[in-house]
Design an enzyme around this catalytic site. Structure first.
Site, PDB file in Angstrom:
ATOM      1  N   CYS A   1       9.781  91.583 104.775  1.00  0.00           N
ATOM      2  CA  CYS A   1       8.607  91.591 105.663  1.00  0.00           C
ATOM      3  C   CYS A   1       8.776  90.678 106.875  1.00  0.00           C
ATOM      4  CB  CYS A   1       7.357  91.225 104.864  1.00  0.00           C
ATOM      5  SG  CYS A   1       7.272  89.517 104.271  1.00  0.00           S
TER       6      CYS A   1
ATOM      7  N   HIS B   1       3.207  87.269 102.886  1.00  0.00           N
ATOM      8  CA  HIS B   1       3.497  88.587 103.457  1.00  0.00           C
ATOM      9  C   HIS B   1       3.013  88.614 104.902  1.00  0.00           C
ATOM     10  CE1 HIS B   1       4.663  92.792 103.141  1.00  0.00           C
ATOM     11  NE2 HIS B   1       3.566  93.112 103.816  1.00  0.00           N
TER      12      HIS B   1
ATOM     13  N   HIS C   1       4.851  97.288 108.610  1.00  0.00           N
ATOM     14  CA  HIS C   1       5.376  96.226 107.749  1.00  0.00           C
ATOM     15  C   HIS C   1       6.416  96.782 106.789  1.00  0.00           C
ATOM     16  CE1 HIS C   1       2.789  96.775 103.861  1.00  0.00           C
ATOM     17  NE2 HIS C   1       2.836  97.911 104.512  1.00  0.00           N
TER      18      HIS C   1
END
Length: 376
Positions: free
Chosen positions: A286, A334, A346
């Site tokens: 990520c 994240h 993402h």
């Protein structure tokens, strides 16, 4: 696209995968039960065999699958948290290695300089020995020639200054060398500590990913399809709740020129696999995706989502604009890149690919702006 566009986009992602498979599975189960009941699967079956086994209720089956989803999600969340710890430790290892190399070069240069100074000090000592060891001051007193006395006084003063200079340089250089050596020792200790931290994180990542894959592998093909749809439905539900809060109505910012470049890079990576610790060009995690997206826009940002959250300028959610980074979960484990209309790009997790998702499909911690100005 607006809020309706964002909802439709997420619906497109979730789709209707697995519906036909579930219906087919129930039909096959009903057929098998019917055959057993009529004796067509064996005319000599006992009464117990002729009695069909109870079929799990749809509600119980759904609850079981949702429990599996939560367990798999928890394992991947733990793996992602460990991935960011691994990334941070890896960054520190590289930094410490670079610093140790620089220190080694500095120490080598200092040692060469020290050797030169020692030779100079030795030459001065030899010169004094050749004069019989008589101090220059006493020789001046014994000199009867006034002119020679004055000339000798000047030379003596210069000689004394040279000796003091060499001794002073030797002292300072030895102190510097000791400092360099101590610094190198401390950096080596930190290097080893970060290596151990990285190894521990690597093991935890692999363990959690393996556990999640094992858990998912036990599911039948139809159940896997239903699990994927369940994950998508949960994300859609969270996104819809976020949209219903009116959050998107306040978000009207336009992307900066650098933000547009970051978005262009990120969206061009859609479909590439998530791999933990990866920063492209073929696979990403990520924060690796957001790092490279903004690198392509001409901005260097921190490697991990935690450091992106800690170091980059923060902006209010209502002030968010395309190109900003949305940080998720209370531990900032994240991150996604906001592309507008309530959506992010993402890299989700192992087993998934870089994709578009609803910005509100996960718990938002906050928003940071790579090309923003720091305040305070």
């Amino acid at each position: 696209m607006g809020s309706q566009g964002a909802q439709q986009g997420v619906r497109d992602v979730s789709g209707e995968r697995g519906v036909r498979g579930v219906r087919g599975g129930r039909s096959a189960l009903c057929t098998a039960v019917l055959l057993c009941a009529t004796g067509l699967l064996g005319g000599t079956a006992t009464a117990a065999q002729r009695t069909p086994a109870p079929t799990p209720s749809p509600d119980a089956d759904a609850r079981h699958l949702d429990e599996v989803r939560k367990e798999i999600e928890g394992l991947y969340r733990t793996a992602e948290r460990a991935t960011e710890e691994y990334n941070a430790a890896e960054e520190q290892v590289q930094l410490q290695q670079k610093k140790i190399v620089e220190l080694a070069r500095t120490i080598d240069t200092a040692q060469r300089r020290l050797a030169v100074l020692k030779r100079q000090a030795g030459a001065l000592a030899s010169a004094q020995y050749r004069t019989g060891g008589i101090p220059p001051e006493l020789k001046l007193v014994l000199n009867a020639d006034p002119g020679a006395f004055l000339a000798g006084a000047d030379l003596t003063r210069k000689g004394q200054q040279a000796v003091k200079g060499v001794i002073g340089q030797l002292t300072h250089l030895k102190t510097d060398l000791e400092g360099y050596a101590d610094d190198a020792s401390h950096r080596w200790e930190r290097l080893e500590a970060n290596r151990k931290k990285k190894d521990a994180a690597r093991k935890e990542i692999n363990d959690k990913i393996d556990a999640a894959k094992t858990l998912e592998s036990r599911l039948a093909t139809k159940e896997k399809a239903r699990l994927r749809k369940l994950e998508d439905d949960q994300a859609l539900l969270a996104q819809q709740k976020w949209l219903d809060s009116g959050a998107l109505k306040e978000i009207t910012g336009k992307a900066s020129e650098q933000g547009k470049k970051a978005i262009s890079y990120a969206t061009s990576q859609i479909g590439k696999d998530y791999v933990w610790g990866a920063v492209g060009p073929d696979t990403f995690d990520c924060s690796g995706l957001t790092l490279q997206s903004w690198q392509a826009a001409g901005r260097t940002i921190p490697r991990t989502s935690q450091e992106q959250w800690r170091q980059l300028p923060r902006v209010a959610l209502k002030d968010m604009r395309p190109g900003d980074l949305v940080i998720y979960f209370s531990d900032a484990s994240h991150v996604g890149l906001y592309v507008g209309d309530g959506a992010i790009v993402h890299a989700p997790r192992p087993g998934r690919q870089v994709t578009v998702a609803g910005a509100g499909s996960m718990p938002i911690l906050g928003v940071v702006r790579p090309d923003g100005e720091r305040t305070g």
